[in-house]
Design an enzyme around this catalytic site. Structure first.
Site, PDB file in Angstrom:
ATOM      1  N   SER A 120     -18.667   5.030  13.458  1.00 29.38           N
ATOM      2  CA  SER A 120     -19.116   3.930  12.608  1.00 29.38           C
ATOM      3  C   SER A 120     -20.571   3.590  12.889  1.00 29.38           C
ATOM      4  CB  SER A 120     -18.249   2.695  12.854  1.00 29.38           C
ATOM      5  OG  SER A 120     -18.305   2.332  14.206  1.00 29.38           O
ATOM      6  N   HIS A 141     -16.982   8.552   7.104  1.00 26.86           N
ATOM      7  CA  HIS A 141     -16.632   7.251   7.685  1.00 26.86           C
ATOM      8  C   HIS A 141     -15.569   6.549   6.845  1.00 26.86           C
ATOM      9  CE1 HIS A 141     -17.804   2.894   8.763  1.00 26.86           C
ATOM     10  NE2 HIS A 141     -17.002   3.378   9.685  1.00 26.86           N
ATOM     11  N   GLU A 153     -17.409   6.866   3.358  1.00 27.05           N
ATOM     12  CA  GLU A 153     -18.847   7.130   3.298  1.00 27.05           C
ATOM     13  C   GLU A 153     -19.105   8.556   3.770  1.00 27.05           C
ATOM     14  OE1 GLU A 153     -21.050   2.912   4.085  1.00 27.05           O
ATOM     15  OE2 GLU A 153     -19.936   3.703   5.777  1.00 27.05           O
ATOM     16  N   ASN A 191     -21.293  -1.138   6.818  1.00 25.96           N
ATOM     17  CA  ASN A 191     -21.501  -1.944   8.025  1.00 25.96           C
ATOM     18  C   ASN A 191     -22.905  -2.548   8.081  1.00 25.96           C
ATOM     19  OD1 ASN A 191     -18.943  -1.810   9.089  1.00 25.96           O
ATOM     20  ND2 ASN A 191     -19.344   0.023  10.295  1.00 25.96           N
TER      21      ASN A 191
HETATM   22  N1  3HC Z   1       2.663   2.063   2.223  1.00 26.10           N
HETATM   23  C1  3HC Z   1       2.106   2.032   0.995  1.00 26.10           C
HETATM   24  N2  3HC Z   1       1.468   0.953   0.490  1.00 26.10           N
HETATM   25  C2  3HC Z   1       1.425  -0.135   1.252  1.00 26.10           C
HETATM   26  C3  3HC Z   1       1.973  -0.191   2.550  1.00 26.10           C
HETATM   27  C4  3HC Z   1       2.632   0.964   3.018  1.00 26.10           C
HETATM   28  N3  3HC Z   1       3.202   1.010   4.219  1.00 26.10           N
HETATM   29  N4  3HC Z   1       1.753  -1.404   3.084  1.00 26.10           N
HETATM   30  C5  3HC Z   1       1.073  -2.096   2.164  1.00 26.10           C
HETATM   31  N5  3HC Z   1       0.884  -1.341   1.062  1.00 26.10           N
HETATM   32  C6  3HC Z   1       0.222  -1.743  -0.182  1.00 26.10           C
HETATM   33  C7  3HC Z   1       0.885  -2.998  -0.712  1.00 26.10           C
HETATM   34  O1  3HC Z   1       2.031  -2.679  -1.480  1.00 26.10           O
HETATM   35  C8  3HC Z   1      -0.210  -3.590  -1.548  1.00 26.10           C
HETATM   36  O2  3HC Z   1      -0.318  -2.882  -2.762  1.00 26.10           O
HETATM   37  P1  3HC Z   1      -0.621  -3.638  -4.165  1.00 26.10           P
HETATM   38  O3  3HC Z   1      -2.013  -4.208  -3.998  1.00 26.10           O
HETATM   39  O4  3HC Z   1      -0.553  -2.545  -5.180  1.00 26.10           O
HETATM   40  O5  3HC Z   1       0.428  -4.674  -4.279  1.00 26.10           O
HETATM   41  C9  3HC Z   1      -1.453  -3.266  -0.732  1.00 26.10           C
HETATM   42  O6  3HC Z   1      -1.122  -2.107   0.056  1.00 26.10           O
HETATM   43  C10 3HC Z   1      -1.845  -4.426   0.214  1.00 26.10           C
HETATM   44  O7  3HC Z   1      -0.804  -4.617   1.159  1.00 26.10           O
HETATM   45  P2  3HC Z   1      -0.164  -6.044   1.539  1.00 26.10           P
HETATM   46  O8  3HC Z   1       0.069  -6.843   0.291  1.00 26.10           O
HETATM   47  O9  3HC Z   1       1.000  -5.839   2.422  1.00 26.10           O
HETATM   48  O10 3HC Z   1      -1.223  -6.696   2.454  1.00 26.10           O
HETATM   49  P3  3HC Z   1      -2.453  -7.602   2.061  1.00 26.10           P
HETATM   50  O11 3HC Z   1      -2.491  -7.914   0.620  1.00 26.10           O
HETATM   51  O12 3HC Z   1      -2.402  -8.688   3.053  1.00 26.10           O
HETATM   52  O13 3HC Z   1      -3.694  -6.625   2.375  1.00 26.10           O
HETATM   53  C11 3HC Z   1      -5.315  -5.507   3.642  1.00 26.10           C
HETATM   54  C12 3HC Z   1      -3.909  -6.093   3.619  1.00 26.10           C
HETATM   55  C13 3HC Z   1      -5.396  -4.301   2.705  1.00 26.10           C
HETATM   56  C14 3HC Z   1      -5.612  -5.086   5.068  1.00 26.10           C
HETATM   57  C15 3HC Z   1      -6.316  -6.614   3.133  1.00 26.10           C
HETATM   58  O14 3HC Z   1      -6.145  -7.779   3.894  1.00 26.10           O
HETATM   59  C16 3HC Z   1      -7.750  -6.188   3.209  1.00 26.10           C
HETATM   60  O15 3HC Z   1      -8.228  -5.436   2.368  1.00 26.10           O
HETATM   61  N6  3HC Z   1      -8.467  -6.674   4.261  1.00 26.10           N
HETATM   62  C17 3HC Z   1      -9.854  -6.312   4.494  1.00 26.10           C
HETATM   63  C18 3HC Z   1      -9.881  -5.027   5.266  1.00 26.10           C
HETATM   64  C19 3HC Z   1     -11.285  -4.563   5.498  1.00 26.10           C
HETATM   65  O16 3HC Z   1     -12.269  -5.191   5.172  1.00 26.10           O
HETATM   66  N7  3HC Z   1     -11.381  -3.393   6.120  1.00 26.10           N
HETATM   67  C20 3HC Z   1     -12.635  -2.806   6.462  1.00 26.10           C
HETATM   68  C21 3HC Z   1     -12.956  -3.176   7.868  1.00 26.10           C
HETATM   69  S1  3HC Z   1     -14.523  -2.526   8.347  1.00 26.10           S
HETATM   70  C22 3HC Z   1     -14.198  -0.967   8.853  1.00 26.10           C
HETATM   71  O17 3HC Z   1     -13.081  -0.522   8.906  1.00 26.10           O
HETATM   72  C23 3HC Z   1     -15.359  -0.150   9.240  1.00 26.10           C
HETATM   73  C24 3HC Z   1     -15.454   0.052  10.715  1.00 26.10           C
HETATM   74  O18 3HC Z   1     -16.523   0.919  10.986  1.00 26.10           O
HETATM   75  C25 3HC Z   1     -15.655  -1.225  11.483  1.00 26.10           C
END
Ligand code: 3HC
Length: 283
Positions: A120, A141, A153, A191
């Site tokens: 990252s 990424h 990315e 990021n």
């Molecule tokens: N299998 C298939 N699909 C699934 C699943 C599974 N086991 N679990 C969940 N899903 C699906 C759900 O059905 C839902 O689908 P829908 O939108 O079609 O209804 C979708 O995935 C979202 O799941 P949930 O409803 O259970 O959960 P949330 O709505 O609370 O979302 C999240 C969870 C996707 C993590 C959301 O909170 C989110 O997008 N958070 C932000 C995450 C983020 O910003 N990540 C980037 C971090 S930075 C990074 O990684 C870079 C690094 O370098 C630091």
């Protein structure tokens, strides 16, 4: 993507497991390597649980679960990665450890194999220079949780050839992701924008802007973000954010990237977020 059939993944932690799952789900023969069997088993268990939950939620078919697991295998040796067309490295963010892993890989893979790093924050050109194939090296990424986040990315190092870049971009699409091209600069695109925002939220909180809960609620309900900044900090990991911020600050020397004192102290106290049971919230 006829030429890429077998995908290797180094590391079966949170990111490595997610990447291996996505590759296996998209039909690639996927081999994921961990240093220890116990860590590997935990990572493979996480993949199985995600698929089982997906089936229970009606988001994953029984067929997809079965073929994904059939496409996937785990190993603790480098030898088993010998037949990979692409290897995606998702191990600890330490240049020496990565260099040792690339060395071991180069002993077993063919000349055509492309190496990709999920780093990252480390410099792709520097990682590429640690191998004998900087022309066949790039950054790929992913975002956490990998199976749910559509973005990836694609990063070119200084020596990455056009042919490698084009293959990697097409490979990212074949993984079912939406790729964007990002420069080999700390933070790439996402990021670079996300980390200063998260650091700013901590600074604002330190200056009494509001409670952790209210700042989170503000950004969630006021701006439609899926998570407020403190929930996201705990989710990403405070140590990870601190590490990325330091690298960005070292490179750009701009105050926006300087980690705030509270972040440093929380990391020193072991409050790393969800993974340690406590960050800005308790878990
Ligand atoms: N299998 C298939 N699909 C699934 C699943 C599974 N086991 N679990 C969940 N899903 C699906 C759900 O059905 C839902 O689908 P829908 O939108 O079609 O209804 C979708 O995935 C979202 O799941 P949930 O409803 O259970 O959960 P949330 O709505 O609370 O979302 C999240 C969870 C996707 C993590 C959301 O909170 C989110 O997008 N958070 C932000 C995450 C983020 O910003 N990540 C980037 C971090 S930075 C990074 O990684 C870079 C690094 O370098 C630091």
């Amino acid at each position: 993507m006829s030429e890429i059939k077998t995908v290797g993944v180094l590391g079966c932690g949170l990111m490595g497991a997610g990447i291996a799952q996505v590759a296996a789900m998209q039909g690639f023969t996927t081999i994921v390597r961990e240093v220890e069997q116990a860590v590997l088993d935990r990572g493979l268990g996480r993949i199985r649980k995600f698929l089982d939950d997906g089936v229970a939620k009606g988001k994953v078919s029984e067929d997809v679960r079965t073929t994904t697991l059939a496409n996937l295998s785990g190993t603790t040796t480098f030898d088993d990665l010998g037949g990979c067309d692409v290897v995606i490295e998702a191990i600890v963010e330490n240049l020496d450890v990565k260099r040792a892993a690339y060395d071991a890989l180069e002993r077993v893979v063919g000349g055509h194999t492309i190496f990709l790093s999920n780093t990252s924050s480390l410099c792709i050109t520097e990682l590429a220079a640690a191998t004998k194939r900087p022309d066949r090296f790039g950054g790929l990424h992913f975002f956490n949780p990998v199976p749910l986040m559509k973005l990836v990315e694609v990063i070119r190092g200084l020596a990455t050839t056009d042919a490698t870049y084009e293959r990697v971009f097409a490979f990212a699409q074949a993984l079912g992701k939406e790729p964007i091209t990002a420069p080999d600069r700390p933070g790439f695109i996402v990021n670079r924008l996300l980390v200063p925002y998260l650091l700013d939220a901590i600074r604002a909180y330190e200056h009494g802007l509001g409670t952790v809960e209210d700042i989170d609620k503000g950004m969630k309900l006021g701006c439609g973000h899926p998570m407020g900044p403190f929930t996201l900090l705990d989710f990403v990991g405070l140590d990870t954010t601190y590490f990325i911020a330091n690298i960005m600050f070292e490179e750009f020397r701009e105050p926006a990237y300087a980690p705030p004192p509270l972040l440093k102290r929380m990391v020193l106290a072991g409050r790393l977020g969800r993974k340690s049971g406590e960050g800005f919230y308790k878990y």
